[in-house]
Scaffold this motif. Structure first.
Motif, mmCIF file in Angstrom:
data_model
loop_
_atom_site.group_PDB
_atom_site.id
_atom_site.type_symbol
_atom_site.label_atom_id
_atom_site.label_comp_id
_atom_site.label_asym_id
_atom_site.label_seq_id
_atom_site.Cartn_x
_atom_site.Cartn_y
_atom_site.Cartn_z
ATOM 1 N N THR A 16 0.847 -1.185 0.000
ATOM 2 C CA THR A 16 0.000 0.000 0.000
ATOM 3 C C THR A 16 0.882 1.233 0.000
ATOM 4 N N LYS A 17 0.353 2.327 -0.515
ATOM 5 C CA LYS A 17 1.162 3.529 -0.714
ATOM 6 C C LYS A 17 1.409 4.312 0.574
ATOM 7 N N TYR A 63 8.476 1.801 2.254
ATOM 8 C CA TYR A 63 7.340 2.712 2.132
ATOM 9 C C TYR A 63 7.223 3.221 0.709
ATOM 10 N N GLY A 64 6.034 3.740 0.397
ATOM 11 C CA GLY A 64 5.794 4.450 -0.855
ATOM 12 C C GLY A 64 5.708 5.942 -0.582
ATOM 13 N N PHE A 65 4.845 6.304 0.368
ATOM 14 C CA PHE A 65 4.700 7.684 0.809
ATOM 15 C C PHE A 65 4.897 7.713 2.322
ATOM 16 N N LYS A 86 6.521 4.589 -5.642
ATOM 17 C CA LYS A 86 5.155 5.083 -5.474
ATOM 18 C C LYS A 86 4.080 4.180 -6.067
ATOM 19 N N GLU A 87 4.467 3.074 -6.676
ATOM 20 C CA GLU A 87 3.495 2.143 -7.246
ATOM 21 C C GLU A 87 3.334 0.935 -6.326
ATOM 22 N N THR A 88 2.104 0.442 -6.238
ATOM 23 C CA THR A 88 1.877 -0.757 -5.436
ATOM 24 C C THR A 88 2.374 -1.985 -6.193
ATOM 25 N N GLY A 118 2.364 12.127 0.728
ATOM 26 C CA GLY A 118 1.270 11.635 -0.093
ATOM 27 C C GLY A 118 -0.076 12.241 0.233
#
Length: 131
Positions: A16-17, A63-65, A86-88, A118
């Motif tokens: 998840t982002k 992490y993504g964000f 940033k992509e799942t 984010g």
């Protein structure tokens, strides 16, 4: 243990982002690639999520964000932080990427290049002092 934020509590889940809003985390043993999915007791607040992960045995987190506040808490807790992108992706893919050692380790020195909360406002909304 590697902590990966995921969408559901099933093994076929996706990353998840939003780090602090992740309802679940997969804790992955880097030696066996086996994962255990746990509910995020700090869900909705990255500042609470970071020490929860440390207490759960995480030594690194993806992490993504992620905002400044949770990042600095993890650094203080001794957790290594890595930008997953940033992509799942599927949990299996995230584990493979994490173990490939190709991820960028985020440090206080390069954090301004890789931290992004984010949020719609583009600013961290955790409510801490960011120290």
């Amino acid at each position: 243990m590697i902590a990966i934020p995921v969408e559901t509590d099933t093994q076929d889940t996706m990353s998840t982002k939003l780090f602090g809003n992740a309802k679940f985390f997969a804790l992955v043993d880097p030696l066996t690639k086996k994962s255990t999915i746990i509910s995020n007791e700090g869900c909705g607040n990255g500042i609470k999520t970071a020490p929860f992960l440390a207490d759960s045995g995480a030594t690194s987190a993806l992490y993504g964000f992620l905002g400044d506040g949770p990042f600095h808490v993890m650094v203080r807790e001794g957790i290594s932080v890595y930008w997953l992108g940033k992509e799942t992706m599927s949990l299996d893919r995230a584990i493979d990427v994490a173990l490939s050692e190709s991820l960028i380790r985020v440090t206080p020195e390069n954090a301004s290049d890789y931290l992004d909360p984010g949020t719609n406002a583009g600013a961290c909304e955790c409510g801490c002092t960011h120290e």
